[in-house]
Design an enzyme around this catalytic site. Sequence first.
Site, short mmCIF file in Angstrom:
data_model
loop_
_atom_site.label_atom_id
_atom_site.label_comp_id
_atom_site.label_asym_id
_atom_site.label_seq_id
_atom_site.Cartn_x
_atom_site.Cartn_y
_atom_site.Cartn_z
N GLY A 100 -29.71 156.24 37.69
CA GLY A 100 -29.94 156.67 39.05
C GLY A 100 -29.82 158.18 39.23
N LYS A 101 -29.89 158.61 40.50
CA LYS A 101 -29.84 160.02 40.85
C LYS A 101 -28.45 160.41 41.32
CE LYS A 101 -34.67 159.84 42.41
NZ LYS A 101 -35.59 159.99 43.57
N VAL A 102 -28.14 161.70 41.19
CA VAL A 102 -26.86 162.24 41.66
C VAL A 102 -27.15 163.31 42.71
CG1 VAL A 102 -24.72 163.42 41.02
CG2 VAL A 102 -25.79 161.82 39.42
N GLY A 128 -29.72 157.80 33.46
CA GLY A 128 -30.39 156.57 33.07
C GLY A 128 -30.28 155.48 34.12
N ASP A 172 -20.95 157.57 25.15
CA ASP A 172 -22.10 158.40 25.50
C ASP A 172 -21.69 159.87 25.63
OD1 ASP A 172 -24.79 158.82 25.91
OD2 ASP A 172 -24.75 158.28 28.04
#
Length: 475
Positions: free
Chosen positions: A167-169, A165, A279
């Site tokens: 950003g990118k990894v 939610g 979460d």
Amino acid sequence: MQVWIEYDSKRRQLNVTLHPIRVPKPKVPLLSLQKDLSPFLLEYMYVGFSSSTGTLTASHDILGWTFKMNGTAPVIDLSRLPKVPRFNQPWIQSPKGVLTISLTVSGVILLIVLSPGLWLFLKRKKLLEVLEDWEVQFGPHRFSFKDLHTATKGFKDTEILGKGGFGKVYKGTLPVSNVEIAVKMVSHDSRQGMREFIAEIAIGQLRHPNLVRLQGYCRHKGELYLVYDCMPKGNLDKFLYHQPMMSLEWSQRFKIIKDVASGLCYLHQQWVQVIIHRDIKPANILLDANMKTKLGDFGLAKLCDHGIDPQTSHVAGTLGYISPVKNRKKASTSSDVFSLGVVMLEIACGRKPILPRASQSEMVLTDWVLECWENGDIMQVLDDNIGQEYVEEQAELVLKLGLLCSHPVAAIRPNMFSVVKFLDSVAQLPDNLLNIVQAREVYPGLEISGETADSPESSSIAPLTFTESFVSHGR
């Protein structure tokens, strides 16, 4: 200078001895305290160092240290120590010595060499990156952008491990050390992105075998990066739904559930503060090369002190895993327990918590499992991909405990210490569990113990006891 920090567990004696590096160790310690440290020593612990400088900027350098359990730490060879870092500024006087520290905990000795220089950067600020207050308080290792850029091959799309939610990894390999890492690029164009970034760093100091380890962070031209241990197997969501040729066996699924419960128990009841993850879901449950499970993504997490009502200002999480809250503005540790209960059912059943296109009876996972239990055949909900090689007692335990944890009434849910005991077969579920799960509210005569316990010891009994029967009202 040289410092020895030594603890004798038999005498319960803690000593701190300080002396110049070229002078023999004194027989009389500088500080001495008689204290039983065993209550503070956990099964998994780390030795580290921290320093503070007040209102001035300074540099503290550890040039060497040694550590020993049940004995004396080896003496450091001073001739092999690196030189004290200098900044070639003529107005700064060079340090005249180094500091050596030795630590002993129940027979543990740690020897460290530090530079005592107080580096005052009143000029040439370009040599330093500006540190904000939160970086001084929480700051772990700060990576250079150049190293992360090289490690991820310039943040190429081919190196993307996943998207969240915020950003990118990216996967990567650090230059020189060849250590595999995962780099999370946090969206910085919103206050929420910065809040998540700081939350991850603050909680990233935690060390537990079932929590993803934060190695450090990087800030570059407004971009925010978090660096973690690489989890090459990816997340649990991929194994449940996106890799049909690599289905999980029951033994693997049961171990994943136990590992996640252990990590969550540490967050709720075993760390110095209470941490609400907020979460819990398969996408945030990661697997390393040996299929060991680690809970990650603490961007929504909240902290509070033990003994204080740990309620956050608003509800956060993912639809299907969010516990029912009447005013929709609060979440607590019981909210994490609810999410874990849903995940337990999801792992056992191999399906999402909500299936919009399913029949009315199967649309909501918790309702479907409860209905099958009421009809006398709870085992029919198990994932077909598990096969016939599973332990029926364990599967039944997971399904029933999952329903108890995901109960709509927060007061009926067990705490995490009790959940771990159930999974380890140290405690047994109540005989009238079906009635408990069917309850829609806490009735007079329903005694609930352990839910708000401040310590694991106060939760040593089963968390629920009914002293009167009542009519089932469904969920």
